[in-house]
Design a protein around this motif. Structure first.
Motif: not given
Length: 97
Positions: A12, A15, A25, A30
């Motif tokens: 995260h 991202k 992204l 993910l």
């Protein structure tokens, strides 16, 4: 499991950094990365881990170091990557003056 939670947090952070720098992204991206990682044998290791354990130069600067530097430039918090980078930097440079 705690290790997986750290992995998800690290993803995260990447991202958020990518999105801040104009690279889109998504959560789907993910999930794809996690699926790839889940397909690896449980005893697999990364090349960085093998290099650090063997006392060789590793990709630390190119991987986590780059995330930390780009995050600082972009004003994006990446606390887990920062800790990983700092801890592994100490490990990588052990025994060197």
């Amino acid at each position: 499991e705690p290790t997986r939670a750290l992995l998800v947090q690290a993803l995260h952070e990447v991202k958020a950094l990518a999105n801040a720098r104009g690279v889109r992204l998504t959560d789907h991206d993910l999930r794809q990365v996690l699926a790839q990682l889940d397909s690896l044998p449980p005893d697999s290791t990364s090349s960085m881990q093998r290099d650090l354990l063997a006392g060789h130069a590793s990709e630390l600067e190119d991987q986590n170091g780059t995330v930390v530097r780009l995050a600082a430039e972009s004003g994006v918090p990446v606390p887990l990557h920062t800790v990983i980078y700092r801890v592994l930097s100490l490990y990588q440079h052990r025994g060197r003056v």
